[in-house]
Design a protein around this motif. Structure first.
Motif, PDB file in Angstrom:
ATOM      1  N   SER A 177      53.091  77.238  39.056  1.00 42.49           N
ATOM      2  CA  SER A 177      53.162  77.019  40.502  1.00 42.49           C
ATOM      3  C   SER A 177      53.086  75.531  40.831  1.00 42.49           C
ATOM      4  CB  SER A 177      52.008  77.747  41.196  1.00 42.49           C
ATOM      5  OG  SER A 177      50.771  77.142  40.835  1.00 42.49           O
ATOM      6  N   GLY A 178      53.599  75.179  41.991  1.00 43.48           N
ATOM      7  CA  GLY A 178      53.479  73.812  42.475  1.00 43.48           C
ATOM      8  C   GLY A 178      52.029  73.410  42.652  1.00 43.48           C
ATOM      9  N   VAL A 179      51.195  74.358  43.041  1.00 42.95           N
ATOM     10  CA  VAL A 179      49.761  74.104  43.229  1.00 42.95           C
ATOM     11  C   VAL A 179      49.134  73.626  41.919  1.00 42.95           C
ATOM     12  CG1 VAL A 179      47.540  75.254  43.668  1.00 42.95           C
ATOM     13  CG2 VAL A 179      49.514  75.733  45.132  1.00 42.95           C
ATOM     14  N   LEU A 180      49.415  74.318  40.834  1.00 45.52           N
ATOM     15  CA  LEU A 180      48.841  73.951  39.548  1.00 45.52           C
ATOM     16  C   LEU A 180      49.422  72.629  39.048  1.00 45.52           C
ATOM     17  CD1 LEU A 180      46.893  74.631  37.298  1.00 45.52           C
ATOM     18  CD2 LEU A 180      48.670  76.073  36.269  1.00 45.52           C
ATOM     19  N   LYS A 181      50.726  72.447  39.178  1.00 40.73           N
ATOM     20  CA  LYS A 181      51.354  71.198  38.740  1.00 40.73           C
ATOM     21  C   LYS A 181      50.786  70.021  39.521  1.00 40.73           C
ATOM     22  CE  LYS A 181      54.439  68.673  36.516  1.00 40.73           C
ATOM     23  NZ  LYS A 181      54.094  67.301  36.841  1.00 40.73           N
ATOM     24  N   ASN A 182      50.594  70.176  40.815  1.00 37.37           N
ATOM     25  CA  ASN A 182      50.028  69.118  41.647  1.00 37.37           C
ATOM     26  C   ASN A 182      48.620  68.747  41.172  1.00 37.37           C
ATOM     27  OD1 ASN A 182      50.180  67.392  44.064  1.00 37.37           O
ATOM     28  ND2 ASN A 182      48.568  68.733  44.836  1.00 37.37           N
ATOM     29  N   ALA A 183      47.801  69.755  40.871  1.00 39.74           N
ATOM     30  CA  ALA A 183      46.436  69.496  40.392  1.00 39.74           C
ATOM     31  C   ALA A 183      46.476  68.757  39.051  1.00 39.74           C
ATOM     32  CB  ALA A 183      45.664  70.804  40.261  1.00 39.74           C
ATOM     33  N   ILE A 184      47.366  69.165  38.167  1.00 42.42           N
ATOM     34  CA  ILE A 184      47.499  68.497  36.875  1.00 42.42           C
ATOM     35  C   ILE A 184      47.943  67.052  37.078  1.00 42.42           C
ATOM     36  CG2 ILE A 184      48.859  68.448  34.737  1.00 42.42           C
ATOM     37  CD1 ILE A 184      48.835  71.569  34.903  1.00 42.42           C
ATOM     38  N   ASP A 185      48.871  66.842  37.994  1.00 43.01           N
ATOM     39  CA  ASP A 185      49.324  65.476  38.266  1.00 43.01           C
ATOM     40  C   ASP A 185      48.167  64.605  38.741  1.00 43.01           C
ATOM     41  OD1 ASP A 185      51.900  66.113  37.505  1.00 43.01           O
ATOM     42  OD2 ASP A 185      52.648  66.351  39.554  1.00 43.01           O
ATOM     43  N   TRP A 186      47.350  65.107  39.656  1.00 39.84           N
ATOM     44  CA  TRP A 186      46.193  64.331  40.115  1.00 39.84           C
ATOM     45  C   TRP A 186      45.217  64.082  38.969  1.00 39.84           C
ATOM     46  CZ3 TRP A 186      46.159  61.226  43.899  1.00 39.84           C
ATOM     47  CH2 TRP A 186      46.759  61.511  45.127  1.00 39.84           C
ATOM     48  N   ALA A 187      44.968  65.089  38.148  1.00 40.10           N
ATOM     49  CA  ALA A 187      44.000  64.953  37.053  1.00 40.10           C
ATOM     50  C   ALA A 187      44.477  63.985  35.979  1.00 40.10           C
ATOM     51  CB  ALA A 187      43.700  66.317  36.433  1.00 40.10           C
ATOM     52  N   SER A 188      45.777  63.752  35.914  1.00 40.65           N
ATOM     53  CA  SER A 188      46.317  62.899  34.863  1.00 40.65           C
ATOM     54  C   SER A 188      46.441  61.440  35.281  1.00 40.65           C
ATOM     55  CB  SER A 188      47.695  63.416  34.430  1.00 40.65           C
ATOM     56  OG  SER A 188      48.645  63.182  35.458  1.00 40.65           O
ATOM     57  N   ARG A 189      46.211  61.142  36.528  1.00 45.56           N
ATOM     58  CA  ARG A 189      46.442  59.783  37.037  1.00 45.56           C
ATOM     59  C   ARG A 189      45.138  58.989  37.141  1.00 45.56           C
ATOM     60  NH1 ARG A 189      51.118  57.639  36.770  1.00 45.56           N
ATOM     61  NH2 ARG A 189      50.517  56.346  38.530  1.00 45.56           N
ATOM     62  N   ILE A 190      45.249  57.688  37.071  1.00 48.66           N
ATOM     63  CA  ILE A 190      44.190  56.695  37.200  1.00 48.66           C
ATOM     64  C   ILE A 190      43.220  56.785  36.020  1.00 48.66           C
ATOM     65  CG2 ILE A 190      42.396  55.676  38.644  1.00 48.66           C
ATOM     66  CD1 ILE A 190      43.905  57.048  41.032  1.00 48.66           C
ATOM     67  N   THR A 191      42.478  57.880  35.945  1.00 50.92           N
ATOM     68  CA  THR A 191      41.647  58.138  34.770  1.00 50.92           C
ATOM     69  C   THR A 191      42.228  59.370  34.087  1.00 50.92           C
ATOM     70  OG1 THR A 191      40.145  59.469  36.115  1.00 50.92           O
ATOM     71  CG2 THR A 191      39.533  57.162  35.746  1.00 50.92           C
ATOM     72  N   PRO A 192      42.314  59.370  32.788  1.00 51.18           N
ATOM     73  CA  PRO A 192      42.912  60.516  32.078  1.00 51.18           C
ATOM     74  C   PRO A 192      41.905  61.658  31.929  1.00 51.18           C
ATOM     75  CG  PRO A 192      42.322  58.808  30.521  1.00 51.18           C
ATOM     76  CD  PRO A 192      41.984  58.278  31.888  1.00 51.18           C
ATOM     77  N   ASP A 193      41.692  62.396  32.985  1.00 54.78           N
ATOM     78  CA  ASP A 193      40.645  63.420  32.999  1.00 54.78           C
ATOM     79  C   ASP A 193      40.919  64.604  32.076  1.00 54.78           C
ATOM     80  OD1 ASP A 193      39.044  62.074  34.992  1.00 54.78           O
ATOM     81  OD2 ASP A 193      40.589  62.630  36.424  1.00 54.78           O
ATOM     82  N   LEU A 194      42.166  64.775  31.629  1.00 58.20           N
ATOM     83  CA  LEU A 194      42.496  65.896  30.752  1.00 58.20           C
ATOM     84  C   LEU A 194      42.648  65.484  29.282  1.00 58.20           C
ATOM     85  CD1 LEU A 194      45.087  67.700  33.042  1.00 58.20           C
ATOM     86  CD2 LEU A 194      42.718  68.351  32.628  1.00 58.20           C
ATOM     87  N   LYS A 195      42.779  64.207  29.015  1.00 55.80           N
ATOM     88  CA  LYS A 195      43.013  63.725  27.642  1.00 55.80           C
ATOM     89  C   LYS A 195      41.860  64.138  26.726  1.00 55.80           C
ATOM     90  CE  LYS A 195      44.196  59.592  25.067  1.00 55.80           C
ATOM     91  NZ  LYS A 195      45.505  59.920  24.583  1.00 55.80           N
ATOM     92  N   GLU A 196      42.225  64.735  25.583  1.00 57.41           N
ATOM     93  CA  GLU A 196      41.272  65.172  24.567  1.00 57.41           C
ATOM     94  C   GLU A 196      40.384  66.339  25.003  1.00 57.41           C
ATOM     95  OE1 GLU A 196      41.308  64.007  21.370  1.00 57.41           O
ATOM     96  OE2 GLU A 196      43.043  62.866  22.029  1.00 57.41           O
ATOM     97  N   LYS A 197      40.605  66.856  26.193  1.00 53.81           N
ATOM     98  CA  LYS A 197      39.775  67.949  26.700  1.00 53.81           C
ATOM     99  C   LYS A 197      40.262  69.258  26.081  1.00 53.81           C
ATOM    100  CE  LYS A 197      37.812  67.123  30.349  1.00 53.81           C
ATOM    101  NZ  LYS A 197      36.460  66.691  30.707  1.00 53.81           N
ATOM    102  N   PRO A 198      39.355  70.080  25.547  1.00 51.29           N
ATOM    103  CA  PRO A 198      39.771  71.396  25.061  1.00 51.29           C
ATOM    104  C   PRO A 198      40.049  72.331  26.235  1.00 51.29           C
ATOM    105  CG  PRO A 198      37.419  71.044  24.653  1.00 51.29           C
ATOM    106  CD  PRO A 198      37.945  69.807  25.295  1.00 51.29           C
TER     107      PRO A 198
END
Length: 177
Positions: free
Chosen positions: A80-101
């Motif tokens: 969904s666009g909702v999920l993609k949008n959240a992932i986009d925010w989480a991936s910007r400025i600080t890499p909040d998803l990098k290395e996260k299980p």
């Protein structure tokens, strides 16, 4: 283990939200799951210099979590666009998803569950360096027949399979933390 739960549907009676709530309750002894609010403004790079408060709060919750559970519906053979949008925010400025299980589940009324959406989601998350639980796909099909009116998953085979996937994820997390 503190788990940020991202449900890719804003609909109140979403099967995916019901699934997320079921997981949150059933596995509370193994995971401290928190459903995050994904009703965020659309990602816009112009907002990065002065992030909206709800985006700051969302990013902090994802950053502070030990792991992420993605609960995805399937829209037009993708997430969904909702999920993609959240992932986009989480991936910007600080890499909040990098290395996260993390791990992925999904439910739909269709016969294939959310197979195509999950394949696409794995491709997206791979580019972010997430460590997604392999070989444990949860594609709940005919979701309208597998939950009761209280939101409990009542299909015994599905519950048993979900039990094994959550146990596998806990072990995966312990090996990779």
């Amino acid at each position: 283990m503190k788990v940020a739960i991202l449900v890719g549907s804003l609909r109140e009676n979403s099967y995916n939200k019901t699934l997320a709530t079921f997981i949150q309750k059933r596995y509370a002894k193994d995971i401290d799951g928190e459903l995050l609010d994904l009703n965020l403004p659309l990602y816009n790079e112009d907002l990065e210099s002065d992030l909206p408060a709800d985006v700051v709060a969302f990013k902090k919750e994802v950053h502070d979590a030990d792991a992420v559970l993605f609960v995805t519906p399937e829209y037009n053979h993708s997430i969904s666009g909702v999920l993609k949008n959240a992932i986009d925010w989480a991936s910007r400025i600080t890499p909040d998803l990098k290395e996260k299980p993390g791990f992925i589940v999904g439910a739909s009324m269709g016969g294939l569950g959310t197979v195509r959406a999950q394949m696409h989601l794995r491709q997206i998350l791979d580019t972010m360096g997430m460590r997604i639980l392999p070989a444990n796909e949860v594609f709940i099909s005919a979701a309208h027949t597998k939950f009761d009116e209280k939101g409990d998953l009542i299909d015994e085979g599905t519950v048993a399979f979900l039990d094994s996937v959550v146990a596998n994820f806990v072990a995966f997390y312990e090996r990779n933390k």
